[in-house]
Design an enzyme around this catalytic site. Structure first.
Site, PDB file in Angstrom:
ATOM      1  N   ARG A 105      33.368   5.111 -19.946  1.00  0.00           N
ATOM      2  CA  ARG A 105      32.477   6.058 -20.621  1.00  0.00           C
ATOM      3  C   ARG A 105      32.783   7.434 -20.038  1.00  0.00           C
ATOM      4  O   ARG A 105      33.016   7.555 -18.831  1.00  0.00           O
ATOM      5  CB  ARG A 105      30.998   5.691 -20.401  1.00  0.00           C
ATOM      6  CG  ARG A 105      30.026   6.688 -21.020  1.00  0.00           C
ATOM      7  CD  ARG A 105      28.615   6.118 -21.219  1.00  0.00           C
ATOM      8  NE  ARG A 105      27.896   5.835 -19.996  1.00  0.00           N
ATOM      9  CZ  ARG A 105      27.643   4.613 -19.535  1.00  0.00           C
ATOM     10  NH1 ARG A 105      28.078   3.551 -20.194  1.00  0.00           N
ATOM     11  NH2 ARG A 105      26.974   4.448 -18.416  1.00  0.00           N
ATOM     12  N   ASP A 157      27.816   6.836 -13.797  1.00  0.00           N
ATOM     13  CA  ASP A 157      26.899   7.590 -14.669  1.00  0.00           C
ATOM     14  C   ASP A 157      25.772   8.054 -13.754  1.00  0.00           C
ATOM     15  O   ASP A 157      24.816   7.326 -13.509  1.00  0.00           O
ATOM     16  CB  ASP A 157      26.394   6.668 -15.784  1.00  0.00           C
ATOM     17  CG  ASP A 157      25.538   7.395 -16.805  1.00  0.00           C
ATOM     18  OD1 ASP A 157      25.050   8.502 -16.509  1.00  0.00           O
ATOM     19  OD2 ASP A 157      25.347   6.837 -17.910  1.00  0.00           O
ATOM     20  N   HIS A 172      26.481   1.705 -28.243  1.00  0.00           N
ATOM     21  CA  HIS A 172      25.394   2.686 -28.099  1.00  0.00           C
ATOM     22  C   HIS A 172      25.684   3.971 -28.882  1.00  0.00           C
ATOM     23  O   HIS A 172      26.783   4.165 -29.401  1.00  0.00           O
ATOM     24  CB  HIS A 172      25.153   3.002 -26.618  1.00  0.00           C
ATOM     25  CG  HIS A 172      26.356   3.541 -25.889  1.00  0.00           C
ATOM     26  ND1 HIS A 172      26.779   4.840 -26.002  1.00  0.00           N
ATOM     27  CD2 HIS A 172      27.232   2.944 -25.035  1.00  0.00           C
ATOM     28  CE1 HIS A 172      27.837   5.027 -25.234  1.00  0.00           C
ATOM     29  NE2 HIS A 172      28.148   3.884 -24.651  1.00  0.00           N
ATOM     30  N   TYR A 196      33.682  -0.729 -23.896  1.00  0.00           N
ATOM     31  CA  TYR A 196      33.421  -1.728 -22.847  1.00  0.00           C
ATOM     32  C   TYR A 196      33.951  -3.067 -23.332  1.00  0.00           C
ATOM     33  O   TYR A 196      33.509  -3.583 -24.361  1.00  0.00           O
ATOM     34  CB  TYR A 196      31.918  -1.826 -22.565  1.00  0.00           C
ATOM     35  CG  TYR A 196      31.270  -0.458 -22.532  1.00  0.00           C
ATOM     36  CD1 TYR A 196      31.215   0.277 -21.353  1.00  0.00           C
ATOM     37  CD2 TYR A 196      30.762   0.125 -23.708  1.00  0.00           C
ATOM     38  CE1 TYR A 196      30.664   1.552 -21.333  1.00  0.00           C
ATOM     39  CE2 TYR A 196      30.209   1.398 -23.698  1.00  0.00           C
ATOM     40  CZ  TYR A 196      30.164   2.103 -22.513  1.00  0.00           C
ATOM     41  OH  TYR A 196      29.622   3.365 -22.513  1.00  0.00           O
ATOM     42  N   ASP A 231       0.812  -1.221   0.000  1.00  0.00           N
ATOM     43  CA  ASP A 231       0.000   0.000   0.000  1.00  0.00           C
ATOM     44  C   ASP A 231       0.847   1.275   0.000  1.00  0.00           C
ATOM     45  O   ASP A 231       0.379   2.350   0.351  1.00  0.00           O
ATOM     46  CB  ASP A 231      -0.962  -0.006   1.194  1.00  0.00           C
ATOM     47  CG  ASP A 231      -0.232  -0.193   2.506  1.00  0.00           C
ATOM     48  OD1 ASP A 231       0.978  -0.501   2.482  1.00  0.00           O
ATOM     49  OD2 ASP A 231      -0.861  -0.014   3.568  1.00  0.00           O
ATOM     50  N   GLU A 248      28.717  11.270 -25.187  1.00  0.00           N
ATOM     51  CA  GLU A 248      29.082  10.177 -24.290  1.00  0.00           C
ATOM     52  C   GLU A 248      29.560   8.912 -25.002  1.00  0.00           C
ATOM     53  O   GLU A 248      28.909   7.873 -24.935  1.00  0.00           O
ATOM     54  CB  GLU A 248      27.906   9.822 -23.375  1.00  0.00           C
ATOM     55  CG  GLU A 248      26.573   9.603 -24.072  1.00  0.00           C
ATOM     56  CD  GLU A 248      25.514   9.031 -23.122  1.00  0.00           C
ATOM     57  OE1 GLU A 248      25.859   8.122 -22.353  1.00  0.00           O
ATOM     58  OE2 GLU A 248      24.378   9.488 -23.165  1.00  0.00           O
TER      59      GLU A 248
END
Ligand SMILES: [Mn+2]
Length: 467
Positions: free
Chosen positions: A423, A290, A373, A406, A63, A402
Site C-alpha cells: 500500500r 501505515d 478497500h 494484497y 482502575d 491510498e
C-alpha cells in the site's frame, strides 16, 4: 473573622496546582474555536440549539484509564480537551444576558487535580477558550433551559455505553439530565443527520490555522518513515520499527499516533488493519507501515512499503509499480470539482489493468479480491475525518490517496506472488486546479526508496544492554 478568612484563602491557594509552564506555543487559538462556533451557528436553522458532549473516559486496566482523547467536535468547537463536559450553541441570543453559547466544564478541585491533573475550570474556559458564559458541569441539571421552546434540538448519537455514575458532574449525569430536560427517549434521526451535515461541511474544509498543524503532523510523520527506511533490516522486529516511528513523533512534539500503527512484514502486510506488530524478525520481506502522528489533535496518515533488506525483488517491484501508477493516475484527478467517488473508481481501473497484465486475474471485476478497500478518505482531527463522500473535491480539503494490492498465501495465482502486500498512501491538499502532496518528503518511487535505504540511520548506532 477577617483573619480567619485570610488564613482560609491562604490554605486554599497553597493547595492550588500551579499553572503549567513550557507548553507548546502553536496550539489552535481561542479565536479559531470561536470562529468555528460562529460557522456552526451560521448553518443552524432558526430557533435551534445544538448540544455537544465530551467523549467518555475508557478503562485501560482495572482502575487505570486510557489517556483521555477528546471528542474531536468538542475540541474543534470549544478547544476543551477534558472529559465530562457539554457545549450548548444557540442560533439566537438567549436570556437577558444575550448569551449564544454555554460551556459546562469540570469543576476545579485541588485534591482531584493533584491526583489526575490540571483542570481548566470556569475561569480557564473564559480566559483561555474565549467563553463569556461557562458553568460547572454539576449545574447543568438545574440550568434553566426549556428545550421544548426550540424548533430543533441538534445533537449527535447519544452514547449508550457510558458507565453509570450518579456524581452530578459526570458525563453519565450530564447525558441523563439532557435526556430528561429534552424528553428524549430515543435518538431523533433528524437531529443526528442535521448535526452530521453541519459538522461534515465544516470539518471537510481546512482553515489556514488547521493547515499549519496538518502540514506539521504529515511532515514529521514523513521524517519518521524516512528514518525507518534507513534503519530497518531483516533482523529488526515489527515492534521496534513501530517504536522508531513513535520516538520521532514525540521528538517533534506529536502527542500520539492518529490511529493504531500498522507495521506488518510479509504475510502480515496482507492484513488491512494488522495491529499486533509482534513478528520478532521482519526478515527478507516487504514491510508495510501505515503510521501517522497526531499533532495537537490533527492526524497524518502515511503508508510506505519497503523491502527490509533494501532491495525489491522482481515480483515485489512489479506489484509495487502498479500501486504507484494507480496513485499517479488518481493524483491527476485531484483538483476542485472531481466527484470524490471517482478517485476509488480510477485507482481500481489501474490496479485491474496491472493485475491482468501480470496474469494474476483475467476479469477486471476480480481486482477487488486483491484491492478490497477504497482509495481515499478525508483526513484531519479524525484519521477518517468528517466530510461528504458523495460530493466533489473542494479547495482546502485534505484526503488520502491510498491504493493497495494484497496477495495472501493460497490466493488463486502463481505462488511467486504470495505474501506480497503493498500500500502507498499520501496526504493530498486539494487546490483549485491542482493539488499538493503534503507527504512528498517521504519517497514513493521504488528507486528512491532503495537509494534512501542505503543511508545510515542514527538508530543503527544506538547501543543498549542485552537483557
Ligand atoms: Mn488511510
Amino acid at each position: 473573622m477577617k483573619q480567619f478568612l485570610l488564613l482560609f484563602t491562604f490554605l486554599i491557594s497553597t493547595f492550588q496546582i500551579q499553572a503549567q509552564e513550557n507548553l507548546p506555543t502553536d496550539y489552535l487559538s481561542k479565536e479559531f474555536h470561536q470562529g468555528r462556533r460562529d460557522a456552526f451557528r451560521n448553518l443552524m436553522p432558526a430557533n435551534s440549539v445544538a448540544v455537544i458532549f465530551s467523549y467518555p473516559e475508557r478503562v485501560f486496566s482495572k482502575d487505570i484509564n486510557y489517556n483521555y482523547h477528546a471528542n474531536p467536535d468538542m475540541y474543534y468547537l470549544a478547544g476543551y480537551k477534558e472529559p465530562d463536559a457539554v457545549l450548548l450553541i444557540f442560533k439566537e441570543p438567549q436570556g437577558t444576558e444575550k448569551y449564544n453559547e454555554v460551556l459546562f466544564v469540570r469543576e476545579r478541585n485541588a485534591t482531584r487535580e493533584m491526583w489526575t491533573g490540571r483542570r481548566l475550570g470556569i475561569e480557564g474556559a473564559k480566559s483561555k477558550l474565549g467563553f463569556t458564559t461557562a458553568f460547572n458541569g454539576k449545574d447543568f441539571s438545574s440550568f434553566a433551559i426549556d428545550f421544548k421552546k426550540f424548533d430543533k434540538v441538534i445533537y449527535d448519537k447519544i452514547p449508550t455505553d457510558v458507565e453509570i455514575n450518579n456524581n452530578p458532574d459526570n458525563l453519565y449525569s450530564l447525558l441523563q439530565s439532557f435526556k430528561t430536560k429534552a424528553e428524549i427517549t430515543k435518538d431523533d434521526e433528524g437531529s443526528i443527520n442535521l448535526y452530521t451535515n453541519i459538522t461534515n461541511s465544516l470539518r471537510e474544509i481546512k482553515t489556514p490555522e488547521e493547515l499549519v498543524l496538518m502540514r506539521k503532523t504529515v511532515k514529521l510523520s514523513c521524517v519518521a518513515h524516512n528514518e525507518v527506511m534507513k534503519a530497518v533490516g531483516p533482523e529488526m522486529s515489527e515492534n521496534e520499527a513501530d517504536g522508531i516511528h513513535a520516538y520521532i513523533h514525540r521528538k517533534y512534539g506529536a502527542e500520539d499516533e492518529g490511529y493504531p500503527p500498522i507495521v506488518g512484514a510479509g504475510a502480515n502486510g496482507c492484513i488491512l488493519h494488522y495491529g499486533e506488530n509482534n513478528a520478532t524478525k521482519i526478515d527478507n520481506q516487504l514491510l508495510l507501515m501505515d503510521v501517522g502522528s497526531e499533532y495537537h489533535g490533527y492526524s497524518a496518515d502515511v503508508t510506505r512499503t519497503i523491502p527490509a533488506n533494501g532491495k525489491f525483488t522482481e515480483e515485489q517491484k512489479a506489484i509495487y509499480q502498479i500501486v504507484y501508477d494507480a496513485q499517479e493516475e488518481v493524483f491527476k484527478l485531484c483538483k476542485e470539482g472531481t466527484p470524490i467517488q471517482d478517485l476509488t473508481k480510477r485507482s481500481r481501473e489501474v490496479v485491474a489493468a496491472g493485475l491482468i497484465k501480470l496474469g494474476i486475474i483475467t476479469d477486471p471485476k476480480d481486482a477487488r479480491i486483491y484491492y478490497p478497500h477504497g482509495c481515499s478518505h478525508f483526513l484531519g482531527l479524525d484519521v477518517h475525518d468528517k466530510g461528504n463522500y458523495s460530493g466533489t473535491l473542494k479547495e482546502n480539503m485534505i484526503l488520502t490517496v491510498e491504493p493497495g494490492i494484497y496477495i495472501p498465501a493460497n490466493s488463486k495465482c502463481d505462488k511467486k506472488w504470495w505474501n506480497i502486500g503493498v500500500r502507498i498512501e499520501d496526504d493530498i491538499l486539494i487546490k483549485k486546479d491542482s493539488y499538493e502532496n503534503l507527504s512528498a518528503e517521504s519517497p514513493r518511487k521504488w528507486q528512491d526508496i532503495e537509494a534512501l535505504a542505503k543511508q545510515k540511520s542514527t538508530f543503527n548506532e544506538m547501543k543498549f544492554p542485552k537483557i
